[in-house]
Structures are given as structure tokens and as C-alpha cells.
Design an enzyme around this catalytic site. Structure first.
Site, PDB file in Angstrom:
ATOM      1  N   HIS A 120      -4.621   0.357  -3.371  1.00  0.00           N
ATOM      2  CA  HIS A 120      -3.719   1.508  -3.241  1.00  0.00           C
ATOM      3  C   HIS A 120      -3.093   1.545  -1.856  1.00  0.00           C
ATOM      4  O   HIS A 120      -1.877   1.752  -1.712  1.00  0.00           O
ATOM      5  CB  HIS A 120      -4.501   2.798  -3.499  1.00  0.00           C
ATOM      6  CG  HIS A 120      -3.786   4.039  -3.064  1.00  0.00           C
ATOM      7  ND1 HIS A 120      -2.971   4.774  -3.896  1.00  0.00           N
ATOM      8  CD2 HIS A 120      -3.748   4.673  -1.857  1.00  0.00           C
ATOM      9  CE1 HIS A 120      -2.463   5.797  -3.234  1.00  0.00           C
ATOM     10  NE2 HIS A 120      -2.924   5.757  -1.995  1.00  0.00           N
ATOM     11  N   GLU A 121      -3.906   1.343  -0.826  1.00  0.00           N
ATOM     12  CA  GLU A 121      -3.390   1.408   0.544  1.00  0.00           C
ATOM     13  C   GLU A 121      -2.417   0.267   0.829  1.00  0.00           C
ATOM     14  O   GLU A 121      -1.384   0.467   1.471  1.00  0.00           O
ATOM     15  CB  GLU A 121      -4.548   1.389   1.547  1.00  0.00           C
ATOM     16  CG  GLU A 121      -5.512   2.572   1.429  1.00  0.00           C
ATOM     17  CD  GLU A 121      -4.834   3.926   1.576  1.00  0.00           C
ATOM     18  OE1 GLU A 121      -3.784   3.998   2.257  1.00  0.00           O
ATOM     19  OE2 GLU A 121      -5.337   4.905   1.004  1.00  0.00           O
ATOM     20  N   HIS A 124       1.078   0.998  -0.398  1.00  0.00           N
ATOM     21  CA  HIS A 124       1.991   1.722   0.498  1.00  0.00           C
ATOM     22  C   HIS A 124       2.812   0.751   1.337  1.00  0.00           C
ATOM     23  O   HIS A 124       4.000   0.966   1.585  1.00  0.00           O
ATOM     24  CB  HIS A 124       1.194   2.640   1.435  1.00  0.00           C
ATOM     25  CG  HIS A 124       0.704   3.895   0.796  1.00  0.00           C
ATOM     26  ND1 HIS A 124       1.537   4.809   0.181  1.00  0.00           N
ATOM     27  CD2 HIS A 124      -0.551   4.419   0.694  1.00  0.00           C
ATOM     28  CE1 HIS A 124       0.823   5.832  -0.275  1.00  0.00           C
ATOM     29  NE2 HIS A 124      -0.447   5.612   0.017  1.00  0.00           N
ATOM     30  N   GLU A 183       2.245   8.419  -3.413  1.00  0.00           N
ATOM     31  CA  GLU A 183       0.841   8.240  -3.786  1.00  0.00           C
ATOM     32  C   GLU A 183       0.715   7.692  -5.209  1.00  0.00           C
ATOM     33  O   GLU A 183      -0.073   6.777  -5.475  1.00  0.00           O
ATOM     34  CB  GLU A 183       0.092   9.568  -3.658  1.00  0.00           C
ATOM     35  CG  GLU A 183      -0.066  10.068  -2.232  1.00  0.00           C
ATOM     36  CD  GLU A 183      -0.831   9.094  -1.359  1.00  0.00           C
ATOM     37  OE1 GLU A 183      -1.845   8.539  -1.821  1.00  0.00           O
ATOM     38  OE2 GLU A 183      -0.406   8.877  -0.213  1.00  0.00           O
TER      39      GLU A 183
END
Length: 257
Positions: A120-121, A124, A183
Site C-alpha cells: 500500500h505504501e 503511494h 488511500e
């Protein structure tokens, strides 16, 4: 002024990995430099874990994910650091930097779940969300300055009150939904990334169930920069079929736990 703004807008148009329109003003090199500088400062200000097992575990998960990151996001050696801190958090920065707080390891109970967070990070970074947020902020600042000048020039009564109301409207109506969109997009990108690396994407749902269990009182989703756990889980489940195809198509099964 209008012509300049139009040129800036045209130059900044881009498309995210999920097909969403983006407005980007900064170059990759600029973002990489900023990310590297910020990471160096964090390594100075925070305590770095010296636990060999923790470091090897996190590095193993990151190493399995990194080969599946597009070279356009970062084409170099990634740096992974574990910070000795009870925060339940992790982050990735432009320039190939990944930070994981030891508090996260108590909630992400398996290597699959940790892969969901790190994926997920990294999402970004892949989607250039830092660039997008900085570009949006710069554009909003320009618009506010121009509007304030017009109000002042025309001696509009209650100028400060109007500007404050506009500021709140921008935050609730634009910036917060924008952050929630980032997100959700990173959840989707991370889900595919972990599946391609051979981590079970279904564990991402379990991760957010764990997160919900440890979360305290939080602002309502309308006023939050992050979607609720229920919204995230729903988004992940909607994208699960394609993630499972990727997972089943790879023979890789990292064993980091």
C-alpha cells in the site's frame, strides 16, 4: 494570468495507474530528492531498530515486493529501515525509501499482512500521490491569493470571514476526499503488487479487520483523510478477483515469517 494558469494546468495533466486524472507540477527528480532528504532527517530524529530478526523479516517482505514495482516509480536501490517506535504505521517515499515502525508488527500478524501494508505504501509512490498533493496545494494557494486580491480590491465586506469559509470548503470538499481517493487507490495498487509477489491478497482483508480492532475513536469518514476500515475492506474485496488471478499465476511464495 489566465493564460499562465492554463499553461500550468495543461503541463500538469497526467493519469494515475488506475486511470484517474492527475495534476502534477513537480518532476520525478525533484520528488526523489525531497524523499531522500526527508528520510535522512527521519533516520537522525528517530530510533532505528537494532533487532536483527525484525530487520531481516521486514527486509525479506520488501525484497519480495520491490522487483514488481515499475521502474518508472524508482529505478535504483531501495532502502528499508525499521524504526523502534510503537506507532502502527509504515511509509514509502519517492527516491526508493521504505520505513516500518515496530508497532505495526504487532498488528500485521503475518508476512502476507505486512506485505499488504508495505505494498500500500509503495502504491503511494507508484501513483505519485506526494506530487499530486503538493501540486494541488500550490494550485489552491494560487487561487486563494488571487481571490483574496479581488475581494480586497473591490472592498468586499467581511473579506476574512469569506476567505475562512472558502478554506474550510476546500478542505472538506476537495482535499479530504482527494486524500481518501489516494488511500483507496494505494490499497488497490498494493493488493495487486502483493499478489504478483506471491503474498496471499486475501490477507489484506484480515489486516484491516485487525486494524479496526485496535482503532480507537476516529473522525467520521467525511472529515477523515482515510477511508473507514469497512470502506477499505469493501474496496479490497471488489478488486480481489483480479488479485487472485495474479496470485495464482505466480509460483513465488515468499517465506519471511
Amino acid at each position: 494570468m489566465l493564460a499562465v494558469c492554463c499553461l500550468i494546468f495543461i503541463a500538469g495533466c497526467a493519469t494515475s495507474p488506475t486511470g484517474r486524472s492527475q495534476f502534477l507540477l513537480f518532476s520525478t527528480d525533484q520528488l526523489d530528492t525531497m524523499g531522500t532528504q526527508a528520510f535522512s532527517a527521519m533516520k537522525t530524529d528517530l530510533t532505528i531498530s537494532t533487532q536483527a530478526v525484525e530487520n531481516a523479516y521486514v527486509q525479506c517482505v520488501a525484497n519480495a515486493l520491490i522487483p514488481h514495482v515499475p521502474k518508472s516509480a524508482f529505478d535504483g536501490q531501495w532502502e528499508v529501515v525499521v524504526f523502534a517506535d510503537e506507532q502502527i504505521n509504515a511509509f514509502a517515499l519517492p527516491g526508493g525509501k521504505i520505513g516500518v515502525y515496530t508497532g505495526l508488527l504487532k498488528v500485521a500478524e503475518t508476512d502476507d499482512q505486512l506485505a499488504a501494508v508495505i505494498g500500500h505504501e509503495i502504491g503511494h509512490v507508484i501513483a505519485q500521490h506526494s506530487n499530486e498533493r503538493m501540486s494541488q496545494s500550490q494550485l489552491i494557494d494560487m487561487g486563494n491569493q488571487a481571490l483574496n486580491a479581488v475581494l480586497a480590491a473591490n472592498e468586499v465586506p467581511q473579506n476574512n470571514m469569506i476567505m475562512s469559509a472558502i478554506g474550510l470548503g476546500v478542505q472538506v470538499g476537495v482535499q479530504l476526499p482527494f486524500s481518501r481517493a489516494h488511500e483507496s487507490e494505494s490499497d488497490t495498487i498494493g493488493l495487486i503488487l502483493m499478489a504478483q509477489a506471491g503474498f496471499d491478497p486475501r490477507e489484506s482483508v484480515t489486516l484491516w479487520e485487525n486494524m479496526a480492532a485496535v482503532s480507537g475513536d476516529k473522525p467520521v469518514e467525511l472529515l477523515s483523510t482515510h477511508p473507514s476500515e469497512a470502506t477499505r475492506i469493501n474496496n479490497l474485496q471488489n478488486n480481489m478477483p483480479s488479485a487472485l488471478v495474479d496470485f495464482n499465476n505466480t509460483t513465488s511464495r515468499p517465506q519471511c515469517g
